[in-house]
Design an enzyme around this catalytic site. Structure first.
Site, PDB file in Angstrom:
ATOM      1  N   ASP A  29       0.569  -0.834   0.128  1.00  0.00           N
ATOM      2  CA  ASP A  29       0.529  -0.032   0.486  1.00  0.00           C
ATOM      3  C   ASP A  29       1.020   1.685  -0.149  1.00  0.00           C
ATOM      4  OD1 ASP A  29      -2.001   2.021   0.743  1.00  0.00           O
ATOM      5  OD2 ASP A  29      -2.792   0.512   1.907  1.00  0.00           O
ATOM      6  N   ILE A  30       0.389   2.425  -0.968  1.00  0.00           N
ATOM      7  CA  ILE A  30       1.723   3.471  -0.938  1.00  0.00           C
ATOM      8  C   ILE A  30       1.249   4.591  -0.001  1.00  0.00           C
ATOM      9  CG2 ILE A  30       1.541   2.704  -2.954  1.00  0.00           C
ATOM     10  CD1 ILE A  30       0.326   5.320  -4.071  1.00  0.00           C
ATOM     11  N   GLU A  88     -12.871   2.539  -0.669  1.00  0.00           N
ATOM     12  CA  GLU A  88     -11.426   3.708  -1.293  1.00  0.00           C
ATOM     13  C   GLU A  88     -11.477   3.192  -3.193  1.00  0.00           C
ATOM     14  OE1 GLU A  88     -10.185   0.322   0.696  1.00  0.00           O
ATOM     15  OE2 GLU A  88     -10.861   2.248   1.605  1.00  0.00           O
ATOM     16  N   HIS A  93     -10.198  -6.001  -2.158  1.00  0.00           N
ATOM     17  CA  HIS A  93      -8.528  -5.568  -1.986  1.00  0.00           C
ATOM     18  C   HIS A  93      -8.912  -6.383  -0.271  1.00  0.00           C
ATOM     19  CE1 HIS A  93     -10.199  -1.630  -1.167  1.00  0.00           C
ATOM     20  NE2 HIS A  93      -9.001  -1.618  -0.420  1.00  0.00           N
ATOM     21  N   HIS A  95      -6.522  -5.968   2.968  1.00  0.00           N
ATOM     22  CA  HIS A  95      -5.453  -5.300   3.594  1.00  0.00           C
ATOM     23  C   HIS A  95      -4.783  -6.388   5.236  1.00  0.00           C
ATOM     24  CE1 HIS A  95      -6.307  -0.993   2.864  1.00  0.00           C
ATOM     25  NE2 HIS A  95      -7.843  -1.677   2.420  1.00  0.00           N
TER      26      HIS A  95
END
Length: 129
Positions: A29-30, A88, A93, A95
């Site tokens: 994750d950026i 988002e 996805h 996390h």
């Protein structure tokens, strides 16, 4: 319109890959909560995780388990936290976040600001495990 994650899968947007197979991709994750915060996505574009076909959803969790083992071997932590929010980015996805306390997964906390060089270094460390 393709999601940002589909563009990552296509290679038109770069990422810091952790793990990959023919169906799934894991990358850093950026805007992480903790170093090693990783996203696991299906390569096919599905907006909502519970719209993924059952067999594929099971395969995605097994893939996430493999990634979690790499993260746990890289970052000293009590657990690898798992979160599915899905608001988002319109692409399912998961996390995966190295955690020591429940507050480590508080998404309202400020995100870390890591350089591309630091993210690349983290990705290399995780891939090495």
């Amino acid at each position: 319109m393709a999601s940002i994650f589909s563009k990552i899968v296509e290679g038109t947007i770069p990422c810091h890959k952790i793990h990959e197979n023919d169906k799934f991709l894991a990358f850093l994750d950026i805007m992480p909560l903790k170093e090693g915060h990783t996203l696991v996505i299906p390569k096919s574009e599905v907006d909502y995780i519970f719209d993924i076909e059952d067999t594929m959803l099971g395969e995605m969790m097994v893939f996430a388990k493999e990634v979690a083992a790499k993260l746990k071997a890289t970052f000293p932590c009590n657990r690898i936290g798992v979160s599915v929010i899905g608001l988002e980015v319109p692409h399912a996805h998961i996390h995966l976040i190295p955690i020591n306390a429940i507050d480590d997964m508080n998404f309202s906390r400020p995100k870390l600001e890591l350089t591309q060089e630091k993210l690349a270094e983290i990705a290399d460390r995780v891939k090495g495990n």
